[in-house]
Design a protein around this motif. Structure first.
Motif, PDB file in Angstrom:
ATOM      1  N   ILE A   1       1.625   2.721   8.644  1.00 11.60           N
ATOM      2  CA  ILE A   1       0.927   1.495   9.020  1.00 11.60           C
ATOM      3  C   ILE A   1      -0.549   1.885   9.165  1.00 11.60           C
ATOM      4  N   MET A   2      -1.393   1.198   8.435  1.00 14.97           N
ATOM      5  CA  MET A   2      -2.825   1.516   8.438  1.00 14.97           C
ATOM      6  C   MET A   2      -3.594   0.302   8.888  1.00 14.97           C
ATOM      7  N   ASP A   3      -4.621   0.505   9.703  1.00 13.59           N
ATOM      8  CA  ASP A   3      -5.468  -0.636  10.040  1.00 13.59           C
ATOM      9  C   ASP A   3      -6.901  -0.383   9.608  1.00 13.59           C
ATOM     10  N   GLY A   4      -7.568  -1.479   9.203  1.00  7.31           N
ATOM     11  CA  GLY A   4      -8.934  -1.340   8.712  1.00  7.31           C
ATOM     12  C   GLY A   4      -9.513  -2.663   8.272  1.00  7.31           C
ATOM     13  N   ARG A   5     -10.283  -2.616   7.180  1.00  7.90           N
ATOM     14  CA  ARG A   5     -10.919  -3.829   6.657  1.00  7.90           C
ATOM     15  C   ARG A   5     -10.488  -4.112   5.220  1.00  7.90           C
ATOM     16  N   ASP A   6     -10.147  -3.031   4.498  1.00 11.38           N
ATOM     17  CA  ASP A   6      -9.875  -3.143   3.054  1.00 11.38           C
ATOM     18  C   ASP A   6      -8.526  -2.532   2.699  1.00 11.38           C
ATOM     19  N   ILE A   7      -7.614  -2.463   3.667  1.00 11.68           N
ATOM     20  CA  ILE A   7      -6.346  -1.784   3.384  1.00 11.68           C
ATOM     21  C   ILE A   7      -5.514  -2.609   2.394  1.00 11.68           C
ATOM     22  N   GLY A   8      -5.350  -3.893   2.675  1.00 10.91           N
ATOM     23  CA  GLY A   8      -4.541  -4.733   1.782  1.00 10.91           C
ATOM     24  C   GLY A   8      -5.207  -5.004   0.440  1.00 10.91           C
ATOM     25  N   THR A   9      -6.531  -4.931   0.395  1.00  6.71           N
ATOM     26  CA  THR A   9      -7.236  -5.266  -0.852  1.00  6.71           C
ATOM     27  C   THR A   9      -7.499  -4.037  -1.727  1.00  6.71           C
ATOM     28  N   VAL A  10      -7.828  -2.889  -1.103  1.00  6.26           N
ATOM     29  CA  VAL A  10      -8.266  -1.725  -1.878  1.00  6.26           C
ATOM     30  C   VAL A  10      -7.399  -0.485  -1.682  1.00  6.26           C
ATOM     31  N   VAL A  11      -7.126  -0.135  -0.428  1.00  7.68           N
ATOM     32  CA  VAL A  11      -6.454   1.152  -0.157  1.00  7.68           C
ATOM     33  C   VAL A  11      -4.972   1.097  -0.544  1.00  7.68           C
TER      34      VAL A  11
ATOM     35  N   GLN B   1      -9.572 -11.288   3.380  1.00 13.30           N
ATOM     36  CA  GLN B   1      -8.112 -11.381   3.431  1.00 13.30           C
ATOM     37  C   GLN B   1      -7.529 -11.220   2.028  1.00 13.30           C
ATOM     38  N   ALA B   2      -6.536 -10.331   1.873  1.00 16.68           N
ATOM     39  CA  ALA B   2      -5.874 -10.198   0.570  1.00 16.68           C
ATOM     40  C   ALA B   2      -5.116 -11.495   0.303  1.00 16.68           C
ATOM     41  N   GLU B   3      -4.984 -11.851  -0.963  1.00 15.80           N
ATOM     42  CA  GLU B   3      -4.313 -13.122  -1.302  1.00 15.80           C
ATOM     43  C   GLU B   3      -2.888 -13.189  -0.770  1.00 15.80           C
ATOM     44  N   ASP B   4      -2.223 -12.022  -0.758  1.00 14.91           N
ATOM     45  CA  ASP B   4      -0.831 -12.006  -0.313  1.00 14.91           C
ATOM     46  C   ASP B   4      -0.683 -11.570   1.153  1.00 14.91           C
ATOM     47  N   ALA B   5      -1.780 -11.640   1.914  1.00 14.12           N
ATOM     48  CA  ALA B   5      -1.695 -11.267   3.339  1.00 14.12           C
ATOM     49  C   ALA B   5      -1.348 -12.488   4.191  1.00 14.12           C
TER      50      ALA B   5
END
Ligand code: DC
Length: 220
Positions: A123-133, A191-195
């Motif tokens: 589980i990772m928290d950040g700003r770009d995890i769902g979009t980039v990482v 926000q990632a589209e699928d978040a």
């Protein structure tokens, strides 16, 4: 059980790290605080008095970032130095948007984060995890809360640590960090589209944890 990846993104002080740590413990996942990694890069920039990304990266390559379980939770190390507290000072907090906006710094950190994610359920928290990482993450949460509530949470946290803080100033700083994090050119906070959008305003930590865990357990 399936090894899952959970991405929790959102603005400063929305409760990401608090809920991510609890979920990691409950579900036996690795927890990675990616904000701490950008804070380390910022600390290095301040201590080495440089804004040259390649010098910052070289320093971190020679003194790698690692995480350890300490008495009071997860500790952050740079080489052998324990920087857990110093990376949370106002000086670092107010300079981190600039350093974390540097392309080379982001490329370096993202590669490190992806390498750590290969080790297992995470589980990772950040700003770009769902979009980039972790664009393939099984579960993506975009955790938000009002500026007032976030400032009040940080205010109480600071008071409990004995850090003198001005609440109104905190509100201005949080709004400013949101603006910088969302408008930067590389990997802006988005926000990632699928978040799943989750607003923690007025909700307890327990409620947020329960919501995410229910979704996660179905995927495991
Ligand atoms: O979550 P935090 O407040 O500790 O993060 C510190 C800063 O690092 C924040 O201003 C934005 C940046 N950050 C980032 O750009 N990308 C991430 N994945 C995590 C944090």
């Amino acid at each position: 059980m399936k090894k899952i990846q959970i991405a929790i993104d959102g603005p400063a002080s929305s409760g990401k790290s608090t809920v991510a740590k609890i979920i990691a413990r409950n579900l036996g996942l690795i927890y990675l605080d990616t904000g701490a990694m950008y804070r380390v890069a910022t600390l290095v920039a301040l201590q080495e008095k440089t804004e040259d990304a390649s010098k910052i990266i070289q320093f971190i390559e020679n003194h790698p970032i690692s995480f350890a379980n300490g008495k009071n939770g997860q500790e952050v190390l740079v080489g052998l130095d324990n920087v857990t507290e110093v990376i949370r000072t106002n000086e670092v907090t107010n300079a981190v948007s600039k350093i974390s906006a540097m392309v080379e710094i982001r490329e370096f950190m993202v590669a490190e984060q992806q390498r750590i994610a290969q080790k297992g359920g995470i589980i990772m928290d950040g700003r770009d995890i769902g979009t980039v990482v972790l664009p393939q993450a099984n579960l993506k949460i975009f955790l938000v809360a009002s500026v007032d509530e976030r400032a009040e949470r940080r205010y109480k946290e600071n008071l409990s640590k004995g850090i003198p803080t001005d609440l109104e100033r905190l509100k201005v700083e949080i709004a400013e960090r949101d603006r910088k994090d969302s408008t930067r050119v590389v990997s802006p906070l988005k926000q990632a589209e699928d978040a799943i959008l989750l607003d923690s305003t007025g909700k307890t930590i327990k409620e947020i944890v329960q919501f995410i865990e229910e979704k996660a357990k179905k995927l495991m």
